[in-house]
Design a protein around this motif. Structure first.
Motif, PDB file in Angstrom:
ATOM      1  N   ALA A  36      -2.584  -7.131   8.340  1.00  0.00           N
ATOM      2  CA  ALA A  36      -1.212  -7.490   7.979  1.00  0.00           C
ATOM      3  C   ALA A  36      -0.468  -6.363   7.273  1.00  0.00           C
ATOM      4  CB  ALA A  36      -1.216  -8.736   7.094  1.00  0.00           C
ATOM      5  N   THR A  37      -1.100  -5.222   7.136  1.00  0.00           N
ATOM      6  CA  THR A  37      -0.421  -4.108   6.472  1.00  0.00           C
ATOM      7  C   THR A  37       0.405  -3.326   7.492  1.00  0.00           C
ATOM      8  OG1 THR A  37      -1.976  -3.928   4.645  1.00  0.00           O
ATOM      9  CG2 THR A  37      -0.838  -1.914   5.281  1.00  0.00           C
ATOM     10  N   PRO A  38       1.698  -3.151   7.220  1.00  0.00           N
ATOM     11  CA  PRO A  38       2.558  -2.472   8.189  1.00  0.00           C
ATOM     12  C   PRO A  38       2.096  -1.040   8.452  1.00  0.00           C
ATOM     13  CG  PRO A  38       3.883  -3.522   6.468  1.00  0.00           C
ATOM     14  CD  PRO A  38       2.447  -3.607   6.034  1.00  0.00           C
ATOM     15  N   LEU A  39       2.365  -0.595   9.661  1.00  0.00           N
ATOM     16  CA  LEU A  39       1.949   0.747  10.077  1.00  0.00           C
ATOM     17  C   LEU A  39       2.557   1.828   9.192  1.00  0.00           C
ATOM     18  CD1 LEU A  39       0.194   2.046  12.271  1.00  0.00           C
ATOM     19  CD2 LEU A  39       2.205   2.131  13.749  1.00  0.00           C
ATOM     20  N   ILE A  40       3.779   1.617   8.716  1.00  0.00           N
ATOM     21  CA  ILE A  40       4.410   2.624   7.857  1.00  0.00           C
ATOM     22  C   ILE A  40       3.582   2.825   6.590  1.00  0.00           C
ATOM     23  CG2 ILE A  40       5.984   1.013   6.670  1.00  0.00           C
ATOM     24  CD1 ILE A  40       8.129   3.214   6.777  1.00  0.00           C
ATOM     25  N   GLU A  41       2.988   1.741   6.069  1.00  0.00           N
ATOM     26  CA  GLU A  41       2.130   1.870   4.889  1.00  0.00           C
ATOM     27  C   GLU A  41       0.814   2.557   5.242  1.00  0.00           C
ATOM     28  OE1 GLU A  41       1.768  -1.788   2.607  1.00  0.00           O
ATOM     29  OE2 GLU A  41       3.851  -2.311   2.979  1.00  0.00           O
ATOM     30  N   LEU A  42       0.274   2.233   6.416  1.00  0.00           N
ATOM     31  CA  LEU A  42      -0.989   2.878   6.820  1.00  0.00           C
ATOM     32  C   LEU A  42      -0.815   4.384   6.960  1.00  0.00           C
ATOM     33  CD1 LEU A  42      -2.481   0.409   9.460  1.00  0.00           C
ATOM     34  CD2 LEU A  42      -3.079   0.645   7.041  1.00  0.00           C
ATOM     35  N   TYR A  43       0.337   4.811   7.502  1.00  0.00           N
ATOM     36  CA  TYR A  43       0.559   6.257   7.620  1.00  0.00           C
ATOM     37  C   TYR A  43       0.717   6.905   6.242  1.00  0.00           C
ATOM     38  CZ  TYR A  43       0.537   6.932  12.642  1.00  0.00           C
ATOM     39  OH  TYR A  43       0.133   7.049  13.952  1.00  0.00           O
ATOM     40  N   GLY A  44       1.377   6.218   5.335  1.00  0.00           N
ATOM     41  CA  GLY A  44       1.471   6.744   3.975  1.00  0.00           C
ATOM     42  C   GLY A  44       0.091   6.862   3.333  1.00  0.00           C
ATOM     43  N   PHE A  45      -0.739   5.852   3.576  1.00  0.00           N
ATOM     44  CA  PHE A  45      -2.115   5.882   3.064  1.00  0.00           C
ATOM     45  C   PHE A  45      -2.899   7.025   3.726  1.00  0.00           C
ATOM     46  CE2 PHE A  45      -6.490   3.837   3.066  1.00  0.00           C
ATOM     47  CZ  PHE A  45      -6.733   4.051   1.721  1.00  0.00           C
ATOM     48  N   CYS A  46      -2.661   7.226   5.016  1.00  0.00           N
ATOM     49  CA  CYS A  46      -3.313   8.325   5.740  1.00  0.00           C
ATOM     50  C   CYS A  46      -3.008   9.664   5.074  1.00  0.00           C
ATOM     51  CB  CYS A  46      -2.854   8.327   7.192  1.00  0.00           C
ATOM     52  SG  CYS A  46      -3.386   9.755   8.139  1.00  0.00           S
ATOM     53  N   ALA A  47      -1.751   9.835   4.668  1.00  0.00           N
ATOM     54  CA  ALA A  47      -1.382  11.080   3.985  1.00  0.00           C
ATOM     55  C   ALA A  47      -2.231  11.267   2.728  1.00  0.00           C
ATOM     56  CB  ALA A  47       0.110  11.062   3.635  1.00  0.00           C
ATOM     57  N   GLY A  97      -4.287  -4.747   3.550  1.00  0.00           N
ATOM     58  CA  GLY A  97      -5.157  -3.754   2.960  1.00  0.00           C
ATOM     59  C   GLY A  97      -5.574  -2.749   4.009  1.00  0.00           C
ATOM     60  N   ALA A  98      -6.504  -1.900   3.635  1.00  0.00           N
ATOM     61  CA  ALA A  98      -6.898  -0.830   4.550  1.00  0.00           C
ATOM     62  C   ALA A  98      -8.310  -0.383   4.231  1.00  0.00           C
ATOM     63  CB  ALA A  98      -5.946   0.359   4.413  1.00  0.00           C
ATOM     64  N   GLY A 134       1.796  11.404   6.597  1.00  0.00           N
ATOM     65  CA  GLY A 134       0.622  10.848   7.280  1.00  0.00           C
ATOM     66  C   GLY A 134       0.670  11.088   8.769  1.00  0.00           C
ATOM     67  N   LEU A 172       0.867  -1.178   0.000  1.00  0.00           N
ATOM     68  CA  LEU A 172       0.000   0.000   0.000  1.00  0.00           C
ATOM     69  C   LEU A 172       0.904   1.228   0.000  1.00  0.00           C
ATOM     70  CD1 LEU A 172      -2.957   1.008   0.249  1.00  0.00           C
ATOM     71  CD2 LEU A 172      -2.685   0.868   2.732  1.00  0.00           C
ATOM     72  N   ILE A 173       1.517   1.492  -1.157  1.00  0.00           N
ATOM     73  CA  ILE A 173       2.477   2.594  -1.255  1.00  0.00           C
ATOM     74  C   ILE A 173       2.289   3.305  -2.596  1.00  0.00           C
ATOM     75  CG2 ILE A 173       4.172   1.381   0.169  1.00  0.00           C
ATOM     76  CD1 ILE A 173       5.755   0.770  -2.392  1.00  0.00           C
ATOM     77  N   ASN A 174       2.949   4.447  -2.729  1.00  0.00           N
ATOM     78  CA  ASN A 174       2.996   5.103  -4.032  1.00  0.00           C
ATOM     79  C   ASN A 174       4.174   4.543  -4.825  1.00  0.00           C
ATOM     80  OD1 ASN A 174       0.676   6.754  -3.837  1.00  0.00           O
ATOM     81  ND2 ASN A 174       1.762   8.078  -2.417  1.00  0.00           N
ATOM     82  N   ASP A 181       6.343   9.718   2.772  1.00  0.00           N
ATOM     83  CA  ASP A 181       4.876   9.586   2.715  1.00  0.00           C
ATOM     84  C   ASP A 181       4.312   9.256   4.092  1.00  0.00           C
ATOM     85  OD1 ASP A 181       4.842  10.128   0.021  1.00  0.00           O
ATOM     86  OD2 ASP A 181       4.374   8.080  -0.632  1.00  0.00           O
ATOM     87  N   ALA A 182       4.973   8.326   4.783  1.00  0.00           N
ATOM     88  CA  ALA A 182       4.505   7.961   6.123  1.00  0.00           C
ATOM     89  C   ALA A 182       4.619   9.154   7.066  1.00  0.00           C
ATOM     90  CB  ALA A 182       5.300   6.780   6.658  1.00  0.00           C
ATOM     91  N   ALA A 218       2.890  -8.520  10.794  1.00  0.00           N
ATOM     92  CA  ALA A 218       1.797  -9.097  10.011  1.00  0.00           C
ATOM     93  C   ALA A 218       1.038 -10.180  10.762  1.00  0.00           C
ATOM     94  CB  ALA A 218       2.330  -9.656   8.697  1.00  0.00           C
ATOM     95  N   SER A 250      -1.111   3.823  -3.528  1.00  0.00           N
ATOM     96  CA  SER A 250      -1.764   4.289  -2.311  1.00  0.00           C
ATOM     97  C   SER A 250      -2.656   5.503  -2.600  1.00  0.00           C
ATOM     98  CB  SER A 250      -0.661   4.630  -1.302  1.00  0.00           C
ATOM     99  OG  SER A 250      -1.149   5.326  -0.209  1.00  0.00           O
TER     100      SER A 250
END
Lengths: 330, 330
Positions: B261-272, B301-302, A18, A4-6, A14-15, A261, B231
């Motif tokens: 299972a999605t790492p927090l670093i990805e969730l914060y990027g998605f939050c942005a 996923g998110a 966020g 889930l990244i760009n 990016d994080a 995970a 993202s």
């Protein structure tokens, strides 16, 4: 591997964007890669600064806030931040009472925090350092000489952070941080490798029916590979590995930590087994924290960290904390 | 699929044993499958009871405590708890002020909570119910008639829980719970399926280069399957799907929720990216919560949940809460 990244290049900034959006109480600068308490420098308070490679979230940026860190320096994924970044963090949070660097024992982090300390001292700051080296799995590994720093980092940052919040002087905060570090040991097991965004493929191969015992938080090799074990068998192995190195004569703080995970329902089941083993070994548990705190991207697995805690450490553990990753009131 | 478990049959009671070990402030009974506030019934307080299939942790058991739920009834993985269990939970926490059932809209949960309400009313309890049905992805699905209940459950439980903690009467707690439910919408995307312990293989196939838009929290089908997106593209799709159904004229609470299972670093990027889209759509964000809260085992996923929140809802959101999964002070 889907993420889930760009693009892999922007995962860390990016994080941080966020974090800035979600936590307006923090001062987050995605460009200079700093996460700082919004109210820093806090007058009369020793400042705690930590940092390291990204990919271990919420460590360290998620532990910035009242009662824990004053600033965190995130590096690229699994890559140490740079000395200049650390020195800027120190300058941003120093109130004149001095700065404690909390350093996980990885070669890059150790060297860079050493250089950052020199830079900060050149600017007139008082700097102390505490090294976290709690992982009993292996001595010397891909990223480390000596024991690796893992879950105990959370204990050091929380407990020393609470003491600093009370206004204790630098020497005392450093001494307690060192006490926590020396009283803590960890052991982890991986059920799956992790995948860094840059590489896009798993950091190591782990066959379908096997697990890696004694894994590091970067997918470094562990102690041994075995056919898949039950939660109870892994708890036996991990707790005994810790207790070979740490023989508590006081109740322990226990961290049952997910590698990223592994679902929380599995971590709680593992927690039950960790408690069973500790009861069998007659080690009383004072407090238990369960969750994904010191992670390794999307690795599946868990680690156990125990810290022998006297009444003072427990009092500091229980003190209020307000960070994105760890929060509680009185 | 490797899991950190003993045997599939004991995953739920094992996790409850772990909750009991880690959270002595709760009364957790792995046999009768109840998670109850240790100080229940709380005199003069309306009691909140929720529950549903396990596999969504920390929902619901992790939301039991001061300022949120009084009791949770975990079912087997992705399987509704039974009416008798729910009625026992209600009896355990009712102080005489009545009980509010918070029910996610899945056919089994709805039927069983209806029967439980009848059982509890036969015992002389006053029972109200609020249905959470926030997922805009699909109407009718494998487990549901109508919209599915997902992330908004956290908003309902937190906000109604805070109001109940203040001593509001049942009618008022029910009305605010319903207001939150009706003001909330969600949309989720899966990058990987989840694997239930009993089945041991993924709940659905998702080819290497594709994602599922509009996924449910049990791996139910979503709206459509597409080649993998960034993202930012996922945030555009998810937020727009929510805003098609919810046109906020007040600032929103935003939950950027990981599926497990999605790492927090990805969730914060998605939050942005979620914040970027909301800014582009001129929707102000009052509060943001980022993390794995309403999960689907090991699904990657998110989801995004937005709740239009007036000043009173924000005040209740900010009120102290002390549960394993959500904690903050003043």
């Amino acid at each position: 591997m889907k993420m889930l990244i760009n693009v892999p290049e922007s995962v860390v900034p990016d994080a941080l964007r966020g974090m800035a959006a979600a936590h307006p109480e923090l001062a987050v600068d995605p460009d200079s890669r700093l996460v700082v308490r919004g109210d820093a420098p806090v007058a009369g308070k020793v400042a705690l600064v930590s940092g390291g490679g990204s990919g271990h979230e919420p460590l360290h940026g998620g532990f910035v806030g009242r009662g824990m860190l004053d600033a965190a320096c995130p590096g690229e994924i699994f890559t140490s931040p740079v000395p200049d970044q650390m020195a800027r963090a120190a300058a941003a949070v120093d109130s004149g009472e001095g700065v404690l660097f909390v350093v996980k024992n990885y070669t890059g982090d150790v060297l860079n925090f050493d250089m950052a300390a020199e830079l900060a001292e050149d600017e007139g700051l008082r700097v102390a350092k505490v090294l976290v080296q709690d992982d009993v799995a292996v001595t010397d590994s891909t990223f480390t000489a000596g024991r690796r720093g893992t879950g105990a980092t959370l204990f050091v940052e929380k407990i020393a952070g609470a003491l600093a919040e009370e206004g204790a002087p630098l020497e005392r905060v450093e001494a307690v941080a060192r006490q926590v570090s020396e009283a803590s040991r960890s052991f982890g097991a991986a059920l799956s490798p992790c995948t860094t965004p840059a590489k896009g493929s798993p950091t190591f191969d782990l066959p379908a029916g096997e697990l890696e015992l004694g894994i590091g938080i970067h997918g470094e090799p562990g102690r041994e590979r075995r056919p898949m074990m039950t939660s109870g068998e892994i708890a036996d192995f991990a707790v005994d590995a810790v207790l070979e190195d740490l023989r508590p004569d006081a109740p322990v703080l226990a961290l049952v930590n997910g590698m990223g995970a592994t679902p929380l329902i599995e971590l709680y089941g593992f927690c039950a087994e960790v408690h069973r083993v500790l009861a069998e070994r007659r080690v009383p548990v004072a407090r238990t924290l369960v969750g994904n705190y010191v992670t390794s991207l999307d690795m599946a697995g868990a680690s156990v960290t125990l810290c022998q805690a006297d009444e003072e450490l427990l009092r500091l553990w229980d003190a209020p904390v307000a960070t994105p990753g760890l929060r509680w009131g009185l």
